[in-house]
Design an enzyme around this catalytic site. Sequence first.
Site, PDB file in Angstrom:
ATOM      1  CG  HIS A  72     -16.153   4.595  28.529  1.00  0.00           C
ATOM      2  ND1 HIS A  72     -16.878   3.479  28.233  1.00  0.00           N
ATOM      3  CD2 HIS A  72     -16.100   4.649  29.874  1.00  0.00           C
ATOM      4  CE1 HIS A  72     -17.257   2.868  29.344  1.00  0.00           C
ATOM      5  NE2 HIS A  72     -16.801   3.569  30.362  1.00  0.00           N
ATOM      6  CG  ASP A 116     -15.747   6.672  17.930  1.00  0.00           C
ATOM      7  OD1 ASP A 116     -16.637   6.557  17.065  1.00  0.00           O
ATOM      8  OD2 ASP A 116     -15.978   6.866  19.148  1.00  0.00           O
TER       9      ASP A 116
END
Length: 702
Positions: free
Chosen positions: A137, A344
């Site tokens: 992720h 991110d």
Amino acid sequence: MSSGGLVAALSGLKSNFIWVGWIGTEIDEEDRPVVKDLLWKNYSCIPVFLEERVANEHYNGFSNGVLWPLFHYLPGDLDYDDQIWNSYVEANEIFSTVVADILKPDDMVWVHDYHMMLFPEILKQKKPEARIGFFLHIPFPSSEIFRVLPCRKEILMGILNCCLIGFHTYDYARHFLKACTRIVGLETAPNGVYFRDRFVQVGVFPVGIDPDKFFESIKTPKVESRIQELKKSFEGSKVLIGIDRLDYIKGIPQKLQAIERLFQKYPEWKGKLVLIQVAVPSRQDVEEYQKLKKEVEELVGRINGLYGSLGYSPIHYLFQSVDSTELTALYNISDAALITSIRDGMNLVAQEYIVCQTDKKGVLILSEFTGAAQSLSGAVMINPWNTEEVADSINNALTMSEEEREEKHQMLLNYVTKHTASHWGLGFVKELYKASHNADKMVSIPKLNIDEVVDIYKNSKRRLLIFAYDGTLIPYTNVPQLSRPSQELLESFDILSNDPKNDLYILSGRDKKTLSEWFNGLHIGLSAEYGCFFKDPDSEEWEQQVPSMDLSWKETIRPLFKYFTLRTPGSFFEEKEMLFTWHYRNADPVFGCIQARELHLHLDNLPLDVIVGDKTLGVRSYNINPTSSMKKVITDSIPKNLDLVLLIGDTHIHPSELPQFEGKIYNISVGKKSNKDSYHLNDPSEVIELVNRLEKISDSVA
Ligand SMILES: O=P(O)(O)OC[C@H]1O[C@H](O[C@H]2O[C@H](CO)[C@@H](O)[C@H](O)[C@H]2O)[C@H](O)[C@@H](O)[C@@H]1O
Ligand SMILES: O=c1ccn([C@@H]2O[C@H](COP(=O)(O)OP(=O)(O)O)[C@@H](O)[C@H]2O)c(=O)[nH]1
């Protein structure tokens, strides 16, 4: 329920699954049966019980103290030691025991994120038939950063025991593949890694949200009334929203500095603009997060003190999580969302903001360092480190015309409502299902059955025999010049090439001069410098395979190769007409590999083709493809009833690129197995055994 994108994404899946996870706190032995029962009945969850020390060292110590900063390009923050590594291993082992106990034959196991990167290998040892997929992720950093990790090889090997490995973006997937080549020395393809006897598929699956959850929430009376309250509270002001875990990757200090710059450069916004910054508590036991909290709160205090007034605070700072009603209402009333992450993996807040813009069509101001930036093209992109740019972007966003806002919003909404969490989850699981079935087929590269080949050879009408040279017809040696073919081999090739049914080729990285000298007088085709030059069996002339090449790169690269040769005792490099080849077979095995990795790093950023050989690293101009010369040979042979092709050794030819024909093609690895091949032989002596068997048949016919 934890806060964060992983939970949000998985909560958005429509399919049933069993969630195996750590429940975030230590449970006494006597309470565990009750907890297990409650979680199973109410949430279809199976808890993994970890003692406090192991959980802390696994989650705070290694996962969030080592892997998290490194994967977000902050290697300086590494806090590595064996103790926390051992707890990381132990937690992965405990998870694998729980899963091994419940796994049923047709189950698939979807492993999530950087906390569990050893789990696939450990589970595979317990359950070899397990069908495992892994999804990361967070970013996978460039191999230049990743190689800093002391346990880099263990981490890669940990997840390579999967059938499928998924990432949010192509960049992350590409970095992973490069790391597999440079750190483990594995052969890769654009869609995967050749690992042991299998092909591990690598794919890109950008995560999404559940838009319906927000569309429905906005219409509820609770949210509606909260929206009205908030609109009243901020009447007369433009509202910027920031929703972030209080995490140093989210760039909150950079966001606050940009707000301060905005007030300095555009003082008219003073009293007319508020930033609502929700800083969700996260990983508070990790020192870096504690420092961040102090830094942010000082900044908020300073800016409010400088630009606020009685009755007006430019920054509304909440160090807390907010419930879904508050969150939806905040998104809805905001004129712009400001996301300034310095890295991110994806950032789902960006997508959530978009779907909540049912009225204002507010502007998304998005850091280019988020995974989301690679797909949300309607956002205003910013570099969060460029404070001036961010301040200008905020001003532009808040003064943007309604027409432009509508247009940008529609582009964004189209993407987010299509690439949902459910689309992401189903896509991954479908690919995992396929990959796990293909993996079964690729379990091993069978040994070539020489008798079978001899029989087919005997009965075939037209044959094309293509051999690599070094490491195929002759073992690798420390001194390349000494690898000339034996008299026996030349005699065998003479017999084979005189068989009217045969066309015989040798493909090599060697230069023209060497190959012409070694195979002088034989009626065989030759390809030199990995396909740069080609000589037909019936010709004395070499053809250059590509038009005049710009070889100016050689001036630039020659000093680099000389530098590495000087730096690596035992290494040497060959300069050929179109190619440099650096040999490190004679260097210290470990040091030589490190140097090769280093050289590969340098070469990778240049517009050149890097050819990874066995203890060699070659570099040449782009768009030279050895397959192209053999494609023509095969195409020309098809009308002559070509019905057998033997492709033996590391010819750098991908069989899938060759023309189809009625007949059999044998792709044969020699020594190192490679999944682009369907059979293997162990070493050149077995190749010579095959050559001798075929020679006897051709000789008997002659
Ligand atoms: O579980 P925590 O330690 O509280 O951290 C919360 C989550 O942070 C990270 O989220 C990542 O996954 C999101 C969904 O794919 C992605 O949008 C975001 O950019 C990433 O930072 C972490 O990877 C998750 O495991 C955590 O649950
Ligand atoms: O108080 C809050 C505020 C936000 N979120 C959710 O946390 C997730 C943040 O995910 P993102 O991918 O943006 O970042 P991550 O936290 O995963 O790094 C989003 O779904 C938010 O809705 C939350 O759980 N609690």
